[in-house]
Enzyme design. Structure first.
Site, PDB file in Angstrom:
ATOM      1  N   GLU A  87      41.776  33.294  43.253  1.00 37.32           N
ATOM      2  CA  GLU A  87      40.553  34.085  43.221  1.00 37.32           C
ATOM      3  C   GLU A  87      40.557  35.314  44.127  1.00 37.32           C
ATOM      4  O   GLU A  87      39.862  36.289  43.844  1.00 37.32           O
ATOM      5  CB  GLU A  87      39.352  33.186  43.604  1.00 37.32           C
TER       6      GLU A  87
ATOM      7  N   SER B  55      -7.058 -18.325  48.013  1.00 41.77           N
ATOM      8  CA  SER B  55      -6.929 -19.210  49.179  1.00 41.77           C
ATOM      9  C   SER B  55      -5.681 -18.943  50.004  1.00 41.77           C
ATOM     10  O   SER B  55      -5.535 -19.512  51.089  1.00 41.77           O
ATOM     11  CB  SER B  55      -6.925 -20.668  48.722  1.00 41.77           C
TER      12      SER B  55
END
Length: 625
Positions: free
Chosen positions: A95, A388
């Site tokens: 590149e 309960s």
């Protein structure tokens, strides 16, 4: 006309670069002028702080990954020193061969691109350096026009002034696109080969470094032949640049490339969903959001704080954190499969929380039958009346603590009426004077209400407030609470957390799923502070555990009992019209809570008669005892 416009545009760029380069080369002679230019450039080209997102991980208690956390960008950032040298060399060779010499742009590269573009009559080649590509990736668009190209040159020059070459290369390699939603070499190595970048061969590195030049064309999944051609080209360039010996080149060219495509880890959705919720709570607590929410004056302010918190959580997740959890995969998998086996063929839902009460860690939690991640999570988001099941926490333990009564002390279970409130026992049964243990194991409602009245509602709630019940308010402080009559209720996870106090000698340590949250360097970012408090003394707890055990051997929870060495005790809970079924209890190692109900409350009378809740609890607990 079009060709002439392109020619003029390219010529203008060449002239601009020439002038720009002359200014650069003359900076020692015209220092004050150049400084003025730099000042203008800095004002015009503001480089914002670069924060590349990075994948996060969620681990189980053994350190195994159970979930990859990322959205549109699959990225695992690497510091420069961990990027393989061959990766750097491959990008330089392919590149930007003058990367270490140029000031951000390369005149010879632009000249070559100029000639190609003039000959083709279009913008075919950009002549971009690695720095220019980085400028596009971080700050600019990828559009092909001359205005963007000029901006790119200015940004590139400024990047070179602000960052070292190593920093530029690190940013580039971590930000560059490798197709299929993958960014950066580490995520690419993981996605295409199932490896870390440091474990890649030279051929694999060249193969991957071929992709960013044109990610759609060089897509390894759909254009493998094209990738191989560019791979060979990159290897040749590396050889020409002196990065490879001839034998290395030949070996890499001959190596067969075999892809092992990544499959995103996304296990245990019930638990992962809860962990991400707890992460938000942890950050809220540690960074002051929780305090701001508590003191906020109005809904608009709370909404703003909440939005800010959620944005902060996403920021943390995008920084590449590792969340270490208490998950026991075997327990989680067994719990989920057991819930599904019992309920998935019905329209009844259920949720379970399992806690190791020795370490105060949530080792398993379910969100509902056939649960999908981020669905409504019944383990911590469903708030239902506890029936309960609340009695041990609100009624009996406070009574024993306040009076020092024994479990055989006599309590009045006869009918009671306070104002218009007149509670009934199951089936309308009427009782008289009974031992406290009998009132508990058979869950006499009249006894529970009378006890709460005796101790005092406010006093009993002072004990309940030690726990993490997020929806309990002052409006709940009334006698019906003795039987689970709350305005908004509790989640099964909250109830299970509270019950750990009976296995911990009266000491409540809020159980958590998250052990630590670490950054990419392994440093601890967040960790719950260890907070413990004594709710009841050990004598009270010993009495409570005896009565809880009697529930499973002689009382309403007999179906929950199973053969095991050690302790088994718990409490059932059933709400009006059998709309909610609960069982929460403990073994010697674990406390587990089960809730069963329908999203749209409806009677579960038959399920109650068949002891579905206690049977489910038993089968879950048997699986890891």
């Amino acid at each position: 006309m079009a060709i002439m416009r392109i020619f003029i545009g390219n010529l203008f760029i060449l002239i601009f670069i020439s002038v720009f380069s002359l200014l650069f080369m003359e900076m020692t002679k015209e220092l004050s002028s150049v400084q003025s230019f730099h000042h203008v450039l800095e004002e015009s080209v503001a480089l914002e702080d670069v924060r590349l997102s990075s994948n996060s991980l969620i681990l189980d208690r053994h350190g195994n990954a159970i979930s990859d956390v990322f959205t549109s960008e699959n990225r695992i950032s690497l510091p420069f020193e961990k990027i393989p040298t061959s990766v750097v060399n491959a990008f330089v060779a392919a590149e930007d061969q003058s990367f270490y010499e140029h000031p951000g742009f390369d005149l010879s590269g632009i000249a070559r691109a100029f000639m190609v573009n003039v000959q083709s009559g279009s913008i075919e080649q950009g002549g971009s350096t690695i720095t220019q590509q980085l400028a596009r990736n971080l700050y600019l668009s990828h559009s092909q026009n001359y205005e963007r190209k000029l901006s790119e040159l200015l940004y590139s020059y400024q990047i070179e002034r602000d960052f070292s070459k190593e920093e530029i290369m690190e940013l580039y390699i971590n930000s560059v696109y490798f197709s299929n939603g993958v960014y950066g070499i580490e995520a690419a190595a993981n996605y295409y080969f199932g490896l870390s970048a440091q474990d890649l061969s030279l051929a694999q590195i060249a193969f991957l470094c071929a992709v960013p030049n044109n990610p759609s064309h060089y897509n390894p999944l759909t254009g493998k032949e094209a990738v191989h051609e560019r791979k060979a080209w990159i290897l040749q360039k590396m050889y020409e640049q002196g990065f490879l010996e001839n034998d290395e080149l030949e070996t890499a060219l001959e190596e067969e490339i075999v892809l092992h495509t990544f499959v995103k880890k996304d296990q245990y959705p019930d638990y992962v969903t809860y962990v991400l919720y707890e992460l938000e709570q942890l950050i809220s607590h540690e960074e002051g959001y929780a305090q701001r929410l508590r003191t906020s004056g109005n809904n608009e302010e709370r909404a703003d704080i909440t939005a800010s918190l959620k944005a902060r959580v996403q920021e943390v997740l995008a920084s590449g954190i590792t969340i270490e959890t208490a998950l026991v995969p075997e327990i989680q998998a067994h719990t989920v499969s057991t819930v599904n086996d019992h309920l998935s063929h019905t329209d009844t839902q259920g949720a379970v929380s399992v806690i190791d009460h020795h370490s105060s860690e949530i080792v398993a939690i379910t969100g509902g039958t056939s649960y999908n991640k981020f669905d409504f999570h019944r383990g911590f988001q469903a708030f239902r009346q506890p029936g309960s099941a609340i009695k041990p926490l609100l009624v009996f333990a406070p009574f024993l603590e306040e009076t020092n009564a024994g479990i055989n002390s006599i309590i009045d279970a006869s009918p009671i009426k306070r104002g218009s409130y007149e509670p009934q026992n199951f089936g309308g049964a009427v009782y008289g004077k009974v031992p406290l243990e009998a009132a508990f194991k058979h869950s006499y409602n009249t006894a529970a209400v009378r006890i709460l009245d005796m101790v005092g509602v406010e006093e009993s709630f002072s004990y309940l407030n030690n726990f993490d019940f997020s929806r309990v308010t002052s409006e709940d402080q009334r006698l019906p609470a003795a039987l689970g009559g709350f305005s908004m209720g509790m989640s099964v996870n909250e109830m299970t957390q509270a019950y750990t106090v009976f296995a911990a000698k009266g000491i409540y340590t809020p159980p958590k799923a998250i052990q630590t949250v670490k950054n990419a360097e392994g440093d601890i970012l967040f960790k719950w502070a260890e907070t413990s408090k004594e709710v009841w003394n050990e004598e009270t707890i010993n009495k409570m555990n005896k009565m809880l055990e009697k529930v499973t051997s002689e009382g309403t929870g007999r179906a929950a009992r199973f053969n095991t060495q050690g302790y088994i005790g718990g409490k059932t809970g059933t709400t009006n019209d059998f709309q909610d079924l609960w069982f929460i209890g403990s073994s010697s190692q674990y406390t587990a809570g089960v809730w069963i109900g329908k999203d749209e409350p409806a009677s579960l009378y038959r399920e109650s008669e068949n002891n579905l809740h206690t049977n489910l609890w038993r089968e879950i607990m048997k699986g890891f005892h």
